[in-house]
Design an enzyme around this catalytic site. Structure first.
Site, mmCIF file in Angstrom:
data_model
loop_
_atom_site.group_PDB
_atom_site.id
_atom_site.type_symbol
_atom_site.label_atom_id
_atom_site.label_comp_id
_atom_site.label_asym_id
_atom_site.label_seq_id
_atom_site.Cartn_x
_atom_site.Cartn_y
_atom_site.Cartn_z
ATOM 1 N N ASP A 23 15.022 8.740 19.320
ATOM 2 C CA ASP A 23 13.945 9.517 18.704
ATOM 3 C C ASP A 23 12.680 8.674 18.702
ATOM 4 O OD1 ASP A 23 12.600 11.554 17.385
ATOM 5 O OD2 ASP A 23 14.188 11.852 15.891
ATOM 6 N N GLU A 51 17.156 19.141 13.809
ATOM 7 C CA GLU A 51 16.788 17.831 13.265
ATOM 8 C C GLU A 51 15.558 17.904 12.385
ATOM 9 O OE1 GLU A 51 14.918 13.851 12.987
ATOM 10 O OE2 GLU A 51 14.101 15.722 13.772
ATOM 11 N N GLU A 52 14.584 18.721 12.768
ATOM 12 C CA GLU A 52 13.315 18.766 12.034
ATOM 13 C C GLU A 52 13.467 19.318 10.615
ATOM 14 O OE1 GLU A 52 10.746 17.308 12.721
ATOM 15 O OE2 GLU A 52 10.500 17.099 14.884
ATOM 16 N N ASP A 88 7.911 14.281 20.216
ATOM 17 C CA ASP A 88 8.982 14.158 19.225
ATOM 18 C C ASP A 88 9.731 15.496 19.209
ATOM 19 O OD1 ASP A 88 10.579 13.814 16.974
ATOM 20 O OD2 ASP A 88 8.921 14.032 15.561
ATOM 21 N N HIS A 127 3.741 14.153 14.781
ATOM 22 C CA HIS A 127 3.632 15.471 14.155
ATOM 23 C C HIS A 127 2.217 16.044 14.232
ATOM 24 C CE1 HIS A 127 7.622 15.701 11.714
ATOM 25 N NE2 HIS A 127 7.792 15.141 12.903
ATOM 26 N N HIS A 186 16.911 15.294 19.739
ATOM 27 C CA HIS A 186 16.771 16.680 19.275
ATOM 28 C C HIS A 186 15.734 17.434 20.090
ATOM 29 C CE1 HIS A 186 12.981 16.261 16.859
ATOM 30 N NE2 HIS A 186 13.411 15.020 16.671
#
Length: 345
Positions: A241, A221-222, A187, A321, A70
């Site tokens: 991922d 995706e998030e 990510d 994150h 993603h």
């Protein structure tokens, strides 16, 4: 084994990380990826929701391998404008918000203008506010200070800034001499870089996969529905991922992670076992882990009702994150494992 150019892989990753693409605002980076794919000679098409699909012919029939990464990242949008000319924001995805305190941002207006600013606590000065150190770093106690002469809501509106405008976070991308890639949003742009680098290698070395491959570049995706739609002919779907690091996990920043289970349940036993066997047989640095607070594009595809086998692999990434970091070796091991799988007859 294929020859992998370290500098080229890191350059692709760096180029992607410099492009702002919070979930819901991925059309610009998708344009860049489309140009990249066309230069390799492979077919690229857009989905109606803005994702990309790269098609690679295979030597045999019998199955179609889907690979997903993603390109959407965490981010924010303008929620409201305060009376004193700052911006309140709403989150896109689940960032580690305390790490945003003091981060530089860019606000993109609907008419294409861009303004800079800084995310700060609403008690930003130790010389003024007693709670400057103790106040929670959560959106309701934070705001964006604009780098413009604004004192009122009306001043901000005159700039063309409005509710729903996207807020881009400065990724602060850096590559160290020791091979570390540190940046926000590795990510999952690190994984996208792995797939694009492999695509380039396959073209240069005239490599044909054992079966047709479709690479899905997802863009939601998030927020959970990135691959809820995938092409109907895909029979196996492997999300590429980030691998997680910490607590009782064995993954490091040098490994390709093979996830056996996440919050959505176990991944396909046979597929996961195949990845483990390939990593072992070819002396790759790898780790098998379980991620209790994780979901992937494969999870979204399965929830969407697709009749597929699913797996999850990817480079180990520290501080997910937040201020993320990985090492080139993790990217290399990921590229090698994908290559070994798609060329396996």
């Amino acid at each position: 084994m294929i020859t992998i150019n370290k500098e080229r892989v890191l350059q692709i990753a760096t180029d992607l990380l410099q492009l702002h693409s919070p979930t819901g605002y991925c059309h610009e980076i998708m344009d860049t990826i489309e140009q990249f794919v066309h230069q390799t000679g492979y077919q690229f098409e857009r989905t109606l929701k803005g994702g990309g699909i790269i098609s690679i012919p295979g030597a045999n029939e019998g199955k179609v391998i889907g690979l997903s990464a993603h390109v959407d990242t965490l981010g924010a949008m303008v929620r409201s404008i305060t009376g004193h000319g700052t911006l309140k924001f709403t989150l896109l995805g689940g960032p580690l918000v305390p790490t945003w305190d003091g981060e530089y941002v860019f606000i993109r207006t609907r008419d294409g203008r861009t303004y800079s600013g800084t995310i700060l606590s609403t008690s930003p000065a130790v010389h003024v506010f007693e709670d400057s150190k103790s106040k929670k770093r959560e959106p309701q106690f934070m705001e964006v200070r604009l780098d413009e002469k604004v004192k009122t809501k009306e001043d901000v509106l005159k700039l063309g800034i409005g509710v729903g405008d996207f807020i881009f976070i400065d990724p602060k991308t850096t590559v160290t001499e020791s091979g570390f890639l540190k940046s926000r949003f590795i990510d999952d742009k690190g994984s996208v870089a792995c797939l694009l680098a492999l695509l380039e290698i396959m073209k240069q070395e005239s490599i044909v996969p054992a079966y047709p491959v479709k690479i899905v570049i997802s863009n939601y995706e998030e927020v959970g529905h990135g691959s809820s739609y995938i092409p109907a002919d895909i029979t196996e779907y492997i999300s590429v991922d980030m691998g997680c690091i910490g607590d009782d996990l064995s993954c490091t920043e040098y490994d390709v992670s093979i996830c056996a289970k996440d919050s959505t349940g176990p991944y396909d036993y046979e597929l996961t076992s195949t990845f483990i066997e390939l990593a072992q047989e070819n002396n790759l640095q790898y780790a098998v882990d379980i991620y209790p607070m994780y979901g992937s594009d494969t999870s979204a595809a399965l929830r969407g009702g697709n009749n597929i086998k699913g797996a999850l692999i990817g480079p180990g990434v520290h501080a997910s994150h937040g201020m993320e970091r990985t090492h080139y070796e993790a990217l290399e091991n990921t590229i090698k494992l994908i290559y070994l799988y798609i060329t396996k007859s």
